[in-house]
Design a protein around this motif. Sequence first.
Motif, short mmCIF file in Angstrom:
data_model
loop_
_atom_site.label_atom_id
_atom_site.label_comp_id
_atom_site.label_asym_id
_atom_site.label_seq_id
_atom_site.Cartn_x
_atom_site.Cartn_y
_atom_site.Cartn_z
N ARG A 154 26.04 58.85 31.85
CA ARG A 154 25.88 57.49 32.34
C ARG A 154 26.07 57.32 33.85
NH1 ARG A 154 28.91 53.64 27.94
NH2 ARG A 154 27.89 54.48 26.10
N GLY A 155 26.60 58.32 34.53
CA GLY A 155 26.92 58.17 35.94
C GLY A 155 25.74 57.77 36.80
N PHE A 195 27.69 43.50 38.35
CA PHE A 195 28.25 44.60 37.57
C PHE A 195 29.26 44.09 36.54
CE2 PHE A 195 31.70 47.67 36.92
CZ PHE A 195 30.98 48.71 36.34
N LEU A 196 30.18 43.25 36.98
CA LEU A 196 31.23 42.76 36.08
C LEU A 196 30.69 41.84 34.99
CD1 LEU A 196 34.06 42.06 38.67
CD2 LEU A 196 34.08 43.83 36.89
N TRP A 197 29.77 40.93 35.34
CA TRP A 197 29.32 39.91 34.39
C TRP A 197 27.92 40.15 33.86
CZ3 TRP A 197 33.97 38.93 34.28
CH2 TRP A 197 34.73 38.61 35.40
N GLY A 198 27.18 41.05 34.48
CA GLY A 198 25.78 41.24 34.10
C GLY A 198 25.49 42.47 33.27
N GLY A 205 29.70 48.09 28.90
CA GLY A 205 29.70 49.36 28.15
C GLY A 205 31.08 50.00 28.14
N LEU A 206 31.75 49.98 29.27
CA LEU A 206 33.11 50.53 29.34
C LEU A 206 34.05 49.70 28.46
CD1 LEU A 206 35.07 52.42 31.41
CD2 LEU A 206 35.83 50.09 31.79
N SER A 207 33.95 48.39 28.55
CA SER A 207 34.80 47.51 27.74
C SER A 207 34.57 47.72 26.26
CB SER A 207 34.56 46.04 28.11
OG SER A 207 34.92 45.79 29.45
N ASP A 208 33.31 47.93 25.88
CA ASP A 208 33.01 48.18 24.46
C ASP A 208 33.67 49.46 23.97
OD1 ASP A 208 31.44 45.90 24.42
OD2 ASP A 208 29.53 46.99 24.57
N ASP A 209 33.72 50.49 24.82
CA ASP A 209 34.24 51.79 24.40
C ASP A 209 35.76 51.92 24.52
OD1 ASP A 209 31.63 52.51 23.88
OD2 ASP A 209 31.40 53.74 25.67
#
Length: 192
Positions: A26-27, A71-74, A79-83
């Motif tokens: 993902r990077g 990045f934060l809201w869009g 994806g990071l928060s989901d994982d």
Amino acid sequence: MHAMQYEITLPADYDMGVIRDRVARRGHLLDGWDGLGLKAYLTRERGLRGSPVSQYAPFYLWNTVDGMNAFLWGGGFQGLSDDFGRPSVRQWTGLAYEEGGGAHARFAVRRRQPVPDSGPPAGTVDEAVREVRRLTAQDGALLAAAAVDTSRWELVHFSLWEHDTPKADGDLFEVLHLSAPGRDRLPRGRRW
């Protein structure tokens, strides 16, 4: 310039290969992100290079608030928060940024320190600007930045290095990937 970082502290026996695979997959997604100066995908592992913890702790330098908010809201952060769950995101206002002579970021140093209550804060901030210049004059330094969080009166110093023996104090991280679509547009020098 705005600095941002979140830290995901992992269990001591966590397989850091999971993080390495994640960054490998993902990077590249932020390699062209509008408004991003750079994102350093950082890790440190408990017991290696003096680290007391295993962490995934990306560090960002943003050229625009719009890019950071997108990045934060869009979707980028979701994806990071989901994982991993939604971590607390630290933000600092940029004070100084300079480029060094290094060519490839392999390690990063991050140091947070309080702005002393005694005396005018301008003296501490001026010292932070001088530290950015000192770091970028060192062999193997790619770049350095300083920023401040006035809600906590905390300075953050951030630098990228070619080698794991940087001439900077702080927490040492390995850089797994560097997305730097707007690095050339990060404003140089003191920011006021």
